[in-house]
Design a protein around this motif. Structure first.
Motif, PDB file in Angstrom:
ATOM      1  N   ASP A 232      31.538  42.211  30.708  1.00 54.20           N
ATOM      2  CA  ASP A 232      32.476  41.090  30.630  1.00 54.20           C
ATOM      3  C   ASP A 232      33.937  41.511  30.677  1.00 54.20           C
ATOM      4  O   ASP A 232      34.778  40.760  31.154  1.00 54.20           O
ATOM      5  CB  ASP A 232      32.201  40.204  29.412  1.00 54.20           C
ATOM      6  CG  ASP A 232      32.123  41.006  28.127  1.00 54.20           C
ATOM      7  OD1 ASP A 232      32.074  40.394  27.058  1.00 54.20           O
ATOM      8  OD2 ASP A 232      32.081  42.249  28.200  1.00 54.20           O
TER       9      ASP A 232
ATOM     10  N   GLN B 100      34.766  41.501  34.228  1.00 59.75           N
ATOM     11  CA  GLN B 100      34.879  40.139  34.755  1.00 59.75           C
ATOM     12  C   GLN B 100      36.228  39.548  34.408  1.00 59.75           C
ATOM     13  O   GLN B 100      36.882  38.923  35.227  1.00 59.75           O
ATOM     14  CB  GLN B 100      33.777  39.249  34.181  1.00 59.75           C
ATOM     15  CG  GLN B 100      32.454  39.446  34.878  1.00 59.75           C
ATOM     16  CD  GLN B 100      31.361  38.645  34.208  1.00 59.75           C
ATOM     17  OE1 GLN B 100      31.428  38.386  33.009  1.00 59.75           O
ATOM     18  NE2 GLN B 100      30.378  38.248  34.978  1.00 59.75           N
ATOM     19  N   THR B 101      36.622  39.770  33.159  1.00 65.99           N
ATOM     20  CA  THR B 101      37.905  39.227  32.718  1.00 65.99           C
ATOM     21  C   THR B 101      39.056  39.790  33.531  1.00 65.99           C
ATOM     22  O   THR B 101      39.886  39.074  34.054  1.00 65.99           O
ATOM     23  CB  THR B 101      38.147  39.582  31.245  1.00 65.99           C
ATOM     24  OG1 THR B 101      37.015  39.223  30.494  1.00 65.99           O
ATOM     25  CG2 THR B 101      39.369  38.868  30.729  1.00 65.99           C
TER      26      THR B 101
ATOM     27  N   LEU C 267      39.092  41.373  36.408  1.00 69.26           N
ATOM     28  CA  LEU C 267      39.110  41.076  37.830  1.00 69.26           C
ATOM     29  C   LEU C 267      39.461  39.634  38.107  1.00 69.26           C
ATOM     30  O   LEU C 267      39.890  39.285  39.189  1.00 69.26           O
ATOM     31  CB  LEU C 267      37.754  41.432  38.458  1.00 69.26           C
ATOM     32  CG  LEU C 267      37.504  42.936  38.529  1.00 69.26           C
ATOM     33  CD1 LEU C 267      36.093  43.228  38.960  1.00 69.26           C
ATOM     34  CD2 LEU C 267      38.490  43.580  39.481  1.00 69.26           C
ATOM     35  N   GLY C 268      39.264  38.794  37.107  1.00 68.77           N
ATOM     36  CA  GLY C 268      39.590  37.401  37.315  1.00 68.77           C
ATOM     37  C   GLY C 268      41.066  37.117  37.111  1.00 68.77           C
ATOM     38  O   GLY C 268      41.560  36.049  37.430  1.00 68.77           O
TER      39      GLY C 268
ATOM     40  N   LYS D 127      44.798  36.874  37.669  1.00 71.95           N
ATOM     41  CA  LYS D 127      45.524  36.635  38.919  1.00 71.95           C
ATOM     42  C   LYS D 127      46.346  37.833  39.370  1.00 71.95           C
ATOM     43  O   LYS D 127      46.355  38.200  40.541  1.00 71.95           O
ATOM     44  CB  LYS D 127      46.415  35.418  38.730  1.00 71.95           C
ATOM     45  CG  LYS D 127      47.435  35.222  39.842  1.00 71.95           C
ATOM     46  CD  LYS D 127      48.294  34.007  39.546  1.00 71.95           C
ATOM     47  CE  LYS D 127      49.582  34.072  40.367  1.00 71.95           C
ATOM     48  NZ  LYS D 127      50.729  33.494  39.709  1.00 71.95           N
TER      49      LYS D 127
ATOM     50  N   LYS E  77      44.668  40.604  41.254  1.00 72.04           N
ATOM     51  CA  LYS E  77      44.426  40.328  42.669  1.00 72.04           C
ATOM     52  C   LYS E  77      45.701  40.528  43.487  1.00 72.04           C
ATOM     53  O   LYS E  77      45.688  41.189  44.520  1.00 72.04           O
ATOM     54  CB  LYS E  77      43.915  38.898  42.849  1.00 72.04           C
ATOM     55  CG  LYS E  77      42.573  38.650  42.221  1.00 72.04           C
ATOM     56  CD  LYS E  77      41.913  37.370  42.750  1.00 72.04           C
ATOM     57  CE  LYS E  77      40.721  37.002  41.890  1.00 72.04           C
ATOM     58  NZ  LYS E  77      40.892  35.754  41.145  1.00 72.04           N
TER      59      LYS E  77
END
Lengths: 279, 285
Positions: free
Chosen positions: A51, A54-55, A57-58, A60, A63
């Protein structure tokens, strides 16, 4: 096996473990289940949970950071490579006028420069603040790599060029059709050096780039690791410990390098050896 | 024939110019480079009389000296030892592992070491506590900070630094070793009488770079590892320039400091090169 060999091998084993341990540790921390207390050597994860990845990479800015870094790597590497090759080739020709002077002129910059503030002022005056060009232009010519390339070109046999000339080829053709195909190892080396440099660079982004969504990945990483926050939505509220997030962040920043590294390290090494023994 | 070079000469001409030219105009800017008044050596006077200057100069030099004493021999010794390993697979693997830290940036490594050396949750202190000793604040305690800088930089650089020495080792004539064996030399004799002497040229050149670089510092490393708690022992010239100049906007003063450092570095490299030329046959140019 005698004592020395035994001790030496033991030392090498210990040494390798020391080199590798920091990464193992962080990897384990980054995949451990929430709430694990960080009070041991962390060699085995207590349950696997992804997790934190996941956090992160999510987020903004990860990215946008990734996008900016890739942009800079591609742009910087390709332009630097072209300029480097052209300069190195020109300087490798003995009949080139002012050759020594030009070479010294460029080498001088390896030992002396105006300093941080003048560079900053220059970039500001050129209007490059907050532009990707401020990250690419200052290191347009990688002097050290250029010297190594030049030495390499100098070591190629002259007959190749002469026979090409007899066949009527001009300088540009010789460069692109004769020299470049022969120079694949050195070109690969320079490309890789440049890519690693651009991927890891963060300080120039910090001082020249203003918009948060244009920062490169390493800088975004740095902000996360040092401040322990992810700026706007602080996901830390969900009981993901800061250490875990930091560890995942570090893993993400390192993974690209670790991935290409085993395949390409022989090129890096070759480059250094070629350059140092001749230069 | 000249055209490729000429075009790129112009492009690259700009590149060193921004370094060299701006440096000499730096004294006079408060509003724009051209229109600012000459203040001559005022900033340098200010620099030399500031109490903190002593501190940063001392830190810069001390850290460089420690890195020189411990960090310079480290890759050499490593290369020598690894060279003795006969199993080439082991050799290759260890070598590959050793270069890896070099490619990781200090941003990442800063995070790594901050966690590893943490007095509360870091594994290093865990082991230390286990041995009955109190936690050591590696990155927060002035008496430990410099040492930490030296050893982490060795960790990062030993593999990459050893490459050059490996290359030199590979160039040694193997018949010399055979002849020595016949004469009854053991491993250590060979090392002292054959291996090390043949590495002298490379070592000399590397040493020139290292000594001349004593006024330089690893901004990347220190910036990512330091904090205000350790300014006393860890603040070096470039971090000072950064804080005063870019953060504090004392542009001209910071440039003077930076220029001071660059000039000294430049003089040092010329000097050490002259010395090397005099006492051995090897030098940079």
């Amino acid at each position: 096996m005698d004592t020395f060999t035994f001790l030496n091998l033991t030392f090498m084993l210990f040494f390798s473990l020391v080199m590798v341990y920091p990464f193992v540790y962080l990897f384990v921390v980054s995949v451990s289940v929430n709430g694990t207390v960080l009070s041991n050597l962390m060699l085995n994860p207590k349950g696997i949970s992804l997790d934190s990845y996941q956090t992160i990479l999510g987020f903004k800015f990860i990215k946008t950071g990734f996008y900016s870094s890739v942009q800079r790597v591609l742009l910087g590497t390709s332009i630097s490579l072209v300029v480097c090759t052209l300069t190195a080739y020109a300087l490798s020709k003995k009949m080139m006028p002012f050759r020594t002077l030009l070479t010294m002129f460029m080498v001088f910059t390896m030992f002396f420069n105006g300093g941080l503030i003048p560079s900053y002022l220059l970039i500001t005056n050129l209007g490059l603040i907050d532009s990707i060009w401020s990250l690419v232009v200052p290191t347009l010519v990688p002097t050290f790599s250029m010297l190594i390339m030049r030495n390499y070109f100098m070591s190629l046999p002259i007959d190749l060029e002469e026979s090409a000339k007899i066949d009527g080829a001009g300088d540009w053709r010789i460069l692109f059709q004769v020299i470049v195909p022969l120079s694949k190892p050195i070109i690969a080396t320079v490309v890789l050096w440049e890519m690693v440099y651009h991927w890891n660079a963060w300080f120039d982004s910090m001082i020249y780039i203003r918009s948060a969504d244009k920062q490169v990945l390493q800088l975004v990483m740095r902000n996360i690791v040092l401040s322990g926050q992810l700026n706007d939505n602080t996901f830390i509220a969900n009981a993901l410990t800061p250490e875990k997030l930091k560890a995942a962040t570090i893993m993400i920043a390192t993974v690209p390098i670790i991935c290409i590294y085993p395949f390409l390290q022989k090129y890096f090494i070759k480059g250094i050896i070629m350059g140092s023994l001749k230069g | 024939m000249l055209i490729p070079a000429v075009i790129y000469y112009v492009v690259i001409h700009y590149y060193p110019m921004y370094g060299a030219q701006i440096a000499f105009k730096d004294f006079r800017f408060n509003l724009g480079i051209g229109g600012s008044p000459w203040v001559g050596l005022k900033h340098f006077e200010e620099l030399f009389s500031a109490p903190s200057f002593r501190q940063i100069l001392t830190n810069t030099l001390l850290i460089s000296f420690y890195k020189l004493i411990f960090g310079f021999p480290a890759p050499i010794i490593f290369a020598l030892l690894l060279n003795e390993v006969l199993q080439s697979k082991v050799k290759k693997i260890v070598q590959t592992i050793s270069y890896l830290p070099h490619f990781i940036s200090w941003v990442v490594l800063g995070g790594v070491f901050i966690q590893l050396l943490s007095p509360t949750s870091g594994p290093v202190n865990l082991v230390i506590n286990f041995l009955g000793i109190e936690s050591i604040y590696f990155l927060g305690d002035n008496s430990w900070f410099r040492g930490t800088l030296v050893w982490t930089s060795i960790w990062k650089g030993i593999g990459w630094g050893s490459i050059i020495y490996f290359a030199a080792l590979a160039g040694v004539d193997t018949s010399l070793y055979e002849a020595a064996s016949i004469d009854g030399a053991n491993r250590f004799h060979k090392m002292i009488y054959i291996t090390i002497p043949s590495m002298v040229p490379v070592i000399t050149i590397m040493l020139i770079f290292a000594v001349a670089g004593v006024i330089n510092d690893d901004f990347d490393q220190i910036f990512n590892l330091y904090s205000s708690a350790v300014y006393q022992s860890g603040d070096v010239i470039s971090t000072y320039v950064y804080r005063k100049g870019l953060v504090g906007s004392e542009f001209s003063y910071a440039t003077a400091v930076g220029l001071f450092k660059n000039i000294i570095g430049f003089v040092l490299i010329i000097l050490t090169n002259q010395i090397a030329k005099k006492y051995s046959e090897y030098s940079l140019w």
